[in-house]
Design an enzyme around this catalytic site. Structure first.
Site, short mmCIF file in Angstrom:
data_model
loop_
_atom_site.label_atom_id
_atom_site.label_comp_id
_atom_site.label_asym_id
_atom_site.label_seq_id
_atom_site.Cartn_x
_atom_site.Cartn_y
_atom_site.Cartn_z
N HIS A 54 0.85 -1.20 0.00
CA HIS A 54 0.00 0.00 0.00
C HIS A 54 0.89 1.25 0.00
CE1 HIS A 54 0.88 -0.59 4.26
NE2 HIS A 54 0.54 0.67 4.47
N HIS A 93 1.66 3.89 1.77
CA HIS A 93 2.10 4.66 2.93
C HIS A 93 3.62 4.66 2.90
CE1 HIS A 93 -1.83 4.30 5.49
NE2 HIS A 93 -1.81 5.38 4.72
N ASP A 100 6.16 4.44 4.75
CA ASP A 100 7.04 3.47 5.40
C ASP A 100 7.07 2.13 4.68
OD1 ASP A 100 4.30 3.46 6.40
OD2 ASP A 100 4.92 1.93 7.84
N HIS A 101 6.31 2.02 3.58
CA HIS A 101 6.29 0.77 2.81
C HIS A 101 6.86 0.94 1.40
CE1 HIS A 101 3.83 -1.77 5.59
NE2 HIS A 101 3.62 -0.57 6.09
N HIS A 120 -7.10 -1.63 5.75
CA HIS A 120 -6.27 -0.58 6.31
C HIS A 120 -6.99 0.75 6.10
CE1 HIS A 120 -2.72 0.97 8.05
NE2 HIS A 120 -2.12 1.38 6.94
N ASP A 155 -0.15 -4.02 6.21
CA ASP A 155 -0.88 -3.36 7.29
C ASP A 155 -2.37 -3.65 7.18
OD1 ASP A 155 1.58 -2.33 7.82
OD2 ASP A 155 1.01 -0.21 7.69
N HIS A 159 5.95 -5.33 12.19
CA HIS A 159 5.33 -3.99 12.14
C HIS A 159 4.96 -3.51 13.55
CE1 HIS A 159 2.67 -0.70 10.76
NE2 HIS A 159 3.43 -0.73 9.68
#
Length: 314
Positions: free
Chosen positions: A60, A62, A64-65, A137, A208, A266
């Site tokens: 996804h 975001h 941090d990914h 999410h 997530d 995570h």
């Protein structure tokens, strides 16, 4: 070999000992990267997985990914890579992924292809596949299921010899499911010398997500379930609000799915130095569980159980 190396096990904020999300899956010479948070290229060097990644799967959009993609591509180019790289992501992320590739420099020395991977779509590799499934999410997100094809049953050499089957090509034909006729006119069938088909391995990575029926369903009989566990039960309301899971909720998914093993990842920064809190919470529901740390490596062995040999854990 089916090996998983955890490169980043923190949630959105890295800590001294935990980087943001990324893990490498290595299978029979093929190398896949699931998520690519900032600093992933450094983690790849630190933990010795190299840069031979063939495909990147982003769960996804975001930061941090995915934020580590630009630096990783640039490093690959500077190291002389010339093989193509495919980056898969949810449909809403295509434009942003294109920008990340462009930021890698005016010219990369290898082609990069951005491809959409909506829930339900499958990427096939012949003897295994990557299947995207919908997760819950705060924005469009997918989980990833690596599913191998079923394997042939074990060939009973002693029985074959006793029945008069000569060693060589006839063994191969029988193992492949073909009856054979011997010199004396006797027919030997595969059922006489080959055991039941055996299940291939299954690896699930949730990315997530809140706990969901979809994750439970696709995780049925998984050899390894990698489930996010951002919070403990004291933060259950916050977990739901932010589209995450508690350690207990992840364990409940593993139990209902009759998974073999559970690895939690995570983690919120608040648990960076006390992951035991999450581990104890999860193990009270699902004992065969560990909390991953950066650099943790686990391998998935073949099971000798026949296809359909495991029941539902609910």
């Amino acid at each position: 070999m089916l090996r998983v190396t955890f490169l980043g096990t923190a949630s959105s904020r890295p800590t001294v000992r935990r980087n943001v999300s990324a893990l490498v899956v290595q299978r029979e010479g093929r190398c896949l990267l699931f998520d690519c948070g900032e600093g992933t290229q450094r983690q790849m060097m630190r933990y010795g997985v190299g840069f031979s990644v063939e495909e990147i799967f982003v769960t996804h959009m975001h930061a941090d990914h995915y934020l580590g993609i630009t630096g990783l591509l640039r490093t690959m180019s500077l190291q002389g890579r010339d093989r193509e790289l495919v980056v898969w992501g949810p449909p809403e992320g295509r434009e942003l992924l294109d920008h990340l590739v462009a930021l890698g420099g005016e010219r990369l020395d290898f082609p990069v292809h951005i491809r959409e991977l909506p829930p339900g779509e499958v990427v096939s590799y012949g003897d295994f596949r990557i299947e995207a499934f919908k997760t819950e999410h705060t924005r469009e997100s997918i989980g990833l299921a690596l599913i191998e094809k079923d394997r042939l049953g074990r060939f009973d050499v002693e029985t074959a010899r006793r029945l008069g089957v000569e060693e060589g090509p006839l063994y191969g034909r029988l193992h492949a499911g073909e009856p054979v006729q011997l010199a004396d006119g006797t027919t030997v069938t595969p059922e006489e010398v080959v055991g039941p088909r055996r299940s291939g391995r299954k690896l699930i990575y949730t990315g997530d997500t809140r706990p969901s029926d979809t994750t439970t369903r696709i995780s049925q009989s998984a050899d390894l379930l990698i489930h996010e566990a951002t919070f403990d039960e004291r933060e259950r309301a916050r977990a739901r609000e932010t589209g995450h899971s508690t350690a207990r909720q992840a364990a409940e998914v593993a139990r209902r799915a009759a998974a073999r093993r559970l690895v939690l990842t995570h983690l919120s920064a608040r648990y960076a130095d006390q992951p035991q809190v999450l581990l104890e919470e999860a193990q009270s529901v699902f004992p065969d569980c560990v909390v991953a740390k950066d650099g943790y490596v686990t391998e998935i062995a073949f099971s000798e159980e026949p296809v359909g040999g495991r029941g539902n854990g609910s």
